[in-house]
Design an enzyme around this catalytic site. Sequence first.
Site, short mmCIF file in Angstrom:
data_model
loop_
_atom_site.label_atom_id
_atom_site.label_comp_id
_atom_site.label_asym_id
_atom_site.label_seq_id
_atom_site.Cartn_x
_atom_site.Cartn_y
_atom_site.Cartn_z
N SER A 70 0.80 -1.23 0.00
CA SER A 70 0.00 0.00 0.00
C SER A 70 0.83 1.28 0.00
CB SER A 70 -0.93 0.02 1.20
OG SER A 70 -1.96 -0.91 0.99
N LYS A 73 0.42 3.44 -2.95
CA LYS A 73 -0.75 4.32 -3.11
C LYS A 73 -0.36 5.79 -3.02
CE LYS A 73 -3.64 0.60 -1.26
NZ LYS A 73 -4.35 0.06 -0.09
N TYR A 249 -4.37 3.55 8.17
CA TYR A 249 -5.73 3.01 8.35
C TYR A 249 -6.27 3.34 9.74
CZ TYR A 249 -3.53 0.65 4.53
OH TYR A 249 -2.83 0.42 3.40
N1 GLN Z 1 -2.38 -5.26 -1.81
C1 GLN Z 1 -2.89 -5.24 -0.47
C2 GLN Z 1 -4.37 -5.53 -0.43
O1 GLN Z 1 -5.07 -5.12 -1.29
C3 GLN Z 1 -2.56 -3.90 0.12
C4 GLN Z 1 -3.00 -3.75 1.55
C5 GLN Z 1 -2.02 -3.00 2.39
O2 GLN Z 1 -0.83 -2.90 2.13
N2 GLN Z 1 -2.50 -2.54 3.51
O3 GLN Z 1 -4.88 -6.15 0.45
#
Ligand code: GLN
Length: 315
Positions: A70, A73, A249
């Site tokens: 993530s 992102k 998160y």
């Molecule tokens: N590729 C992971 C997912 O979609 C990314 C989630 C993350 O790094 N928190 O679950």
Amino acid sequence: MTGTAAVGELEQALDDIACEMATRTDRGNVATYIPQLGRINAGAFGIAVATHDGQVLTAGDAELTFSIQSISKVFTLTLALGSIGDQLWRRVGREPSGNPFNSIIQLEHENGIPRNPFINAGAIVLADVLLGGHEPREAIGEILRFVQFLTDDDTITIDAAVAASERATGFRNFALANYMKSFGNLHHAPEHSLGVYFHHCAIAMNCRQLALAGRFLANGGTNPATGFSVISAERARRIAALMLTCGHYDGSGDFAFRVGIPGKSGVGGGILGVVPGIASMAVWSPGLNENGNSKLGSIALEMLAKRMNWSIFAP
Ligand code: GLN
């Protein structure tokens, strides 16, 4: 970050932190819901700091590559804003979710508009924006080239086995994408948007490369090594604000409380942190805490920020 005394202090801090982390037995749990990530040894720990005056200091396993997940992102948000600007905010919110990264619950109440660009649903919308009518392969190539450009390192690649592993088990992400499609918030076929998403999550980098890739965010949108403007200072400030409020998160508040710098985590165990005007940094330890953020990585950044007085709230 100027002066040899300060650099010496930082070097010492990184060495001390890496030594302490090597002895810790409470390392959290490696993510297993993506089977390929479940194979990683939880014993690794790496850290790297890129200062605004061009130095890169590292300790531990800073040259070992890991799945940035993530953290990618941050780069797709930068590209999506470059592509459609503030129109993006009609399709994605800017509020912390207070829910796990793969939660579906808010989407119904909020008519298929994800709370922020860093939860999975929000990042799938970013991938859909980046598709922009192209083939998934082209959008994936554009994201990878952007990361290579930021680091000036074209050896960075996508781990195809991780992308395939995530696609094979990504039922929840398929559910999120299909659900948003039903509200009209995906403009392409869900499997195409997800193809882009799974591949950018599978970019493999080491801590040194990731710290370098984050430099523009710590330097008002400009890469300090080349003097090239990547984005405007205002946009860099706003992306950093979203990292602080949403980058971990439902653990974002606690990370801000304990570390006090904008950060973005990934389930591969990496965290990218930025201290505006001072440095960008990356830490990696694959074991995760209960919120899916690197357990030792968070502790290490807390120690580093405290020792260097890097909290953005410090006077
Ligand atoms: N590729 C992971 C997912 O979609 C990314 C989630 C993350 O790094 N928190 O679950």
